[in-house]
Design a protein around this motif. Structure first.
Motif, short mmCIF file in Angstrom:
data_model
loop_
_atom_site.label_atom_id
_atom_site.label_comp_id
_atom_site.label_asym_id
_atom_site.label_seq_id
_atom_site.Cartn_x
_atom_site.Cartn_y
_atom_site.Cartn_z
N VAL A 1 -5.06 1.63 7.13
CA VAL A 1 -5.45 3.00 7.46
C VAL A 1 -4.22 3.89 7.49
CG1 VAL A 1 -6.51 4.46 9.19
CG2 VAL A 1 -7.48 2.21 8.71
N GLU A 2 -3.19 3.40 8.14
CA GLU A 2 -1.96 4.18 8.25
C GLU A 2 -1.40 4.50 6.87
OE1 GLU A 2 -0.62 2.30 12.53
OE2 GLU A 2 0.46 1.76 10.71
N GLN A 3 -1.41 3.48 6.02
CA GLN A 3 -0.88 3.69 4.67
C GLN A 3 -1.72 4.72 3.91
OE1 GLN A 3 1.93 2.42 3.06
NE2 GLN A 3 2.39 1.96 5.19
N VAL B 1 -5.30 4.24 -3.39
CA VAL B 1 -6.67 3.81 -3.72
C VAL B 1 -6.88 2.38 -3.24
CG1 VAL B 1 -8.27 3.29 -5.59
CG2 VAL B 1 -6.89 5.37 -5.67
N ILE B 2 -5.88 1.53 -3.54
CA ILE B 2 -6.01 0.13 -3.12
C ILE B 2 -6.17 0.05 -1.61
CG2 ILE B 2 -4.83 -2.08 -3.00
CD1 ILE B 2 -3.49 -1.41 -5.64
N TYR B 3 -5.30 0.72 -0.89
CA TYR B 3 -5.38 0.66 0.58
C TYR B 3 -6.70 1.21 1.06
CZ TYR B 3 -0.55 -0.76 1.06
OH TYR B 3 0.61 -1.47 1.02
N ASN B 4 -7.13 2.27 0.40
CA ASN B 4 -8.37 2.90 0.82
C ASN B 4 -9.54 1.92 0.67
OD1 ASN B 4 -9.96 4.87 1.75
ND2 ASN B 4 -9.51 6.37 0.15
N VAL B 5 -9.56 1.22 -0.46
CA VAL B 5 -10.61 0.23 -0.66
C VAL B 5 -10.49 -0.86 0.40
CG1 VAL B 5 -11.46 -1.57 -2.20
CG2 VAL B 5 -10.83 0.66 -3.12
N LEU B 6 -9.25 -1.27 0.67
CA LEU B 6 -9.04 -2.36 1.61
C LEU B 6 -9.49 -2.01 3.02
CD1 LEU B 6 -5.64 -3.85 0.44
CD2 LEU B 6 -7.89 -4.91 0.35
N THR B 7 -9.49 -0.73 3.35
CA THR B 7 -9.95 -0.40 4.71
C THR B 7 -11.45 -0.65 4.85
OG1 THR B 7 -10.42 1.87 4.05
CG2 THR B 7 -8.26 1.45 5.04
#
Lengths: 416, 266, 160
Positions: free
Chosen positions: A132-134, A151-157
């Motif tokens: 989330v922070e990222q 995008v990757i981090y967003n999906v991972l959240t």
């Protein structure tokens, strides 16, 4: 050119002597040695990380996160040798489609999937806040690289952006629970690899109810050893960089060295414990076989004390167990000695897998002949690659590549 | 709250396991299906090998390989003949070069059956020999086949008439069945890359023919018959003679019965 | 943001659902327990019939051969070799009669063929000893047996 139809699977690396049935070859070669070895590392790494999360072994805090991510990197690799080994790799998925549960291998797909889900969820909970922070931090960036990352981090959240204290507390709770469930599942995953061998009644060496337990113990040993080893290498690398940047005498260097030694000393206590358990069980198994002297003992004795003496007693027990044990017990531990001991332990567990898998096929079902395993080194066809040295090296190298990749997204060494 | 979460987490695991169970494994059978399943099956294939009649010509092996299209020059084979020579000092010499595809034409024992180059052969003086005999081997079509039990995908199975078959389109080639068979009858077919073994020439027996090996044997050392038929010569032999099976300690209940088996037979 | 804790669970369920879907598509309909035992009868039902027709019968038996080769049939009839199937010496007869292609039949004149039975191994108490045996390293070496012996009648060839 030899007609490929005249080559029987296994014939290329099997040398028979004495009376061996015509169809007998070493069907399970190096890849199958790698399989329990790799699953062992997975299980061991996971158990190590769980010791912190579940039992609050504070001394393992630093290595726990690392071990968790490393066990994720090892996950696909536990399956790789099996896939390499299958004569019909494309049909491997059938294990999930039509599992025949009376077979020890049938549950593999399910146990493995369950375990993967647990590891992945646990990592998700551990790193959700970070994701989330990222996502937030990278919001404004116009850099394409950053945008892809975002995008990757967003999906991972998985759309869970709440990082209020309350929500993070829930995460921690979930981690504890998952780690708790994970321990038995990890042990099961591996004990069950032992069951695959232990339940083969046709094989005099394998058939033993102790097999699963022995496998779990040595799995934990090798898993811890590998985590420690990788940890040392990474810390040494950090130290080296600190030295480069700030000079040898700098405080940060001594701090890193101090932390490293501290973590290692504490972890090696667990290592020794499991090592003792593993060796005891293995010796018990041998003593029992010798004492009861069933029909198969004659040939087993010949395999153990003559054919494979070097591999079993010198390489596995001597070099792989006794020597590192002494190295670990001697006072005034140094990182270098620890490093050597850890390498030897990893080697010892590998030899144990070798001696079980290949050793179990070193004698004929006729009990009056032997088969020697001639490891294919230079591959000259697909078969000799898959079952040979290079196949095994591919398998051994993969977790490090995966770990490196995962670390680009999920940094496991950040707070260390 | 925390409690329900725990339950849900548990359910993840449970759900994953339960959802992937084969539904068919738990399906309730209708009475008709049940009857078909338990079966008042009219045929149960059985085999008798009379080792006292075997001269080791190996025609059975040759016929089997050609009939079943097993690559002729590969060392694997669905059936094979073993030679045992017991000397007066009670040493047992045994061999089966290429599964005895070409019979036994020399008195030399090929103790190293592979790539021997004739190096590891044992020449035994006829005066030294106490007894010598030949033992044909084939799949025992066990009543409790260990190989079938361990197949992870249901690619090998027992038919209603007692023969163990392998589905060539479904076998994944893990080799677990090869490992599980105490008799070493299984191998990988070099062409199809799946497990293979003797199936009593299923294509022949289901057409009313004898198996290729039975037909090829000039001395009647091999017989196949229906164990459900009390008048079948094979059933008669098993009922009236003293027959034995190989390695019964494994609890596999072989359906291949032997006459004149020696304790030295492996 | 009530229960973000369940997110991984949904992903897992979706994954399992995907596998079940794939299973539905890819597993043949007739796969299942075909008898009374999950242990021994779990398989694709259709495979049994496949094996009933696979491979095509190759060894036809001596009765078929003598339909056309009555000469050899008669020769064998009153010889001790009558117990030996033609195809043991000539190979499987599949395709041979239909195509009437002699090339598909082999005529093996090697000594090895006869030595399968006639090599004297010295095994007194085995039935091998009941067959007339010769020592392959002494009995007219380097000459085909069929030069002197008729393989069908097992008689000495007068013209040899």
């Amino acid at each position: 050119m030899v007609d490929p139809l005249t080559i029987a699977h296994g014939a290329e690396w099997t040398v028979k002597h004495g009376f061996v049935y015509p169809n007998e070859f070493i069907y399970w070669g190096l890849t199958i040695v790698m399989y329990p070895y790799m699953t062992g590392l997975v299980a061991g790494a996971f158990v190590l990380s769980s010791l912190y999360h579940v039992f609050g072994q504070k001394d393992l805090k630093d290595i726990a996160k690392f071990a968790l991510v490393f066990s994720l990197a090892l996950l696909p690799v536990a399956m790789m040798p099996l896939m390499l080994h299958l004569q019909q790799p494309l049909r491997g998925i059938e294990v999930m489609f039509t599992p025949h549960f009376t077979s020890a291998i049938a549950a593999f797909g399910m146990v493995f999937t369950t375990y993967s889900i647990i590891v992945l969820s646990e990592i998700w909970f551990v790193y959700r806040q970070y994701f989330v922070e990222q996502t937030r931090a990278l919001k404004g960036s116009t850099d394409t690289g950053d945008q892809i990352k975002r995008v990757i981090y967003n999906v991972l959240t998985l759309g869970a952006y709440d990082i209020s204290e309350e929500a993070v507390a829930k995460d921690h709770k979930a981690v504890t629970i998952l780690a708790g469930i994970g321990i038995p599942v990890a042990c099961f995953l591996h004990g069950y690899a032992g069951f695959i061998f232990g339940s083969v009644k046709a094989n005099a060496l394998w058939m033993s109810p102790l097999m699963p337990v022995i496998f779990i113990m040595s799995a934990v040993v090798s898993g811890i050893a590998l985590c420690m080893l990788t940890y040392i290498i990474i810390m040494e690398w950090k130290k080296f960089r600190a030295v480069l940047r700030k000079g040898l005498g700098d405080e940060s260097v001594t701090v890193i060295a101090g932390v490293e030694m501290d973590v290692m000393k504490k972890t090696s206590r667990y290592l020794i414990g499991f090592l003792i358990a593993a060796i005891t069980l293995e010796l018990l198994d041998i003593i029992f076989r010798g004492y009861t002297s069933m029909k198969s003992w004659d040939i087993l004795r010949e395999v153990m004390f003559e054919e494979d003496f070097t591999k079993i007693f010198i390489l596995q027990y001597g070099l792989g167990n006794v020597l590192p044990f002494i190295l670990l017990m001697l006072p005034k531990m140094t990182i270098r000695r620890l490093f050597v001991a850890l390498c030897l332990i990893l080697f010892g567990v590998f030899m144990m897998r070798w001696n079980v898998v290949i050793g179990g096929q070193a004698f004929s079902l006729s009990f009056s002949g032997f088969m020697n395993y001639d490891l294919p080194i230079i591959p000259h066809n697909l078969e000799t690659y898959r079952e040979g040295l290079f196949g095994a090296l591919t398998v051994a190298a993969t977790p490090f590549i995966i770990f490196w990749l995962i670390n680009k997204i999920v940094p496991s060494m950040k707070e260390v | 709250m925390s409690c329900s979460r725990r339950t849900l987490l548990k359910n993840t695991v449970k759900g994953a396991i339960v959802a992937s169970l084969p539904i068919s494994a738990f399906r309730l059978l209708s009475p008709a299906e049940l009857k078909a399943a338990i079966g008042d099956e009219k045929v149960r294939w059985g085999f008798v090998v009379d080792t006292t009649k075997c001269v080791g010509c190996g025609f059975c092996v040759k016929a089997c390989k050609k009939e079943n299209e097993i690559p002729y020059d590969a060392p694997i084979t669905r059936t094979w003949v073993e030679r045992y020579v017991v000397t007066r000092d009670e040493k047992v010499h045994a061999d089966s070069p290429m599964g005895a595809r070409d019979g036994f034409t020399s008195a030399r024992i090929d103790e190293e059956t592979m790539e021997s180059g004739g190096e590891h052969t044992a020449e035994i003086e006829p005066a030294e020999i106490a007894k010598a005999f030949f033992v044909p081997k084939l799949c025992n079509q066990c009543e409790k086949p260990a190989c079938v039990q361990v197949c992870p995908v249901g690619a090998t199975y027992q038919t209603a008439d007692g023969v163990v078959l392998i589905d060539r389109t479904w076998c994944i080639g893990c080799g677990y069945c090869v490992m599980a068979c105490p008799y070493g009858v299984r191998f990988f077919h070099p062409k199809y890359k799946v497990a293979d073994k003797c199936n009593f020439c299923y294509h022949r027996i289901s057409k009313g023919l004898k198996t290729a090996c039975v037909q090829a044997c000039p001395f009647g050392a091999r017989q196949i018959g229906n164990l459900r038929d009390p008048d079948d010569p094979v059933t008669q032999t098993i009922m009236n003679e003293r027959v034995s099976v190989l390695k019964d300690e494994y609890g596999t209940k072989p359906q291949v019965f032997y006459l004149g088996l020696d304790y030295t037979v492996k | 943001m009530k229960n973000h804790v369940l997110r991984p669970l949904w992903v897992a369920i979706a994954f399992v659902a995907l596998i079940l879907l794939a299973r539905y598509v890819m597993v043949p309909r007739d796969f299942g327990v075909q008898g009374d035992s999950f242990t021994f009868n779990f398989h694709r039902a259709g495979n049994v019939d496949e094996w009933k027709n696979m491979p095509a019968v190759a060894y036809l038996g001596g009765e078929t051969c003598v339909e056309c080769h009555d000469e050899q049939g008669a020769a064998l009839e009153d010889s001790p070799h009558v117990i030996i199937q033609c195809e043991n010496c000539h190979g499987p007869g599949r395709d041979h009669p239909e195509t009437e292609n002699p090339a598909t039949m082999t005529i093996d004149r090697s000594r090895g063929l006869c030595l399968r039975c006639h090599a004297d191994l010295g095994y007194e108490n085995s039935s091998r000893a009941d067959l007339p045996g010769i020592n392959p390293e002494e009995h007219n070496i380097d000459t085909q047996c069929v030069q002197c012996h008729n393989p069908h009648t097992a008689e000495f060839k007068e013209d040899a």
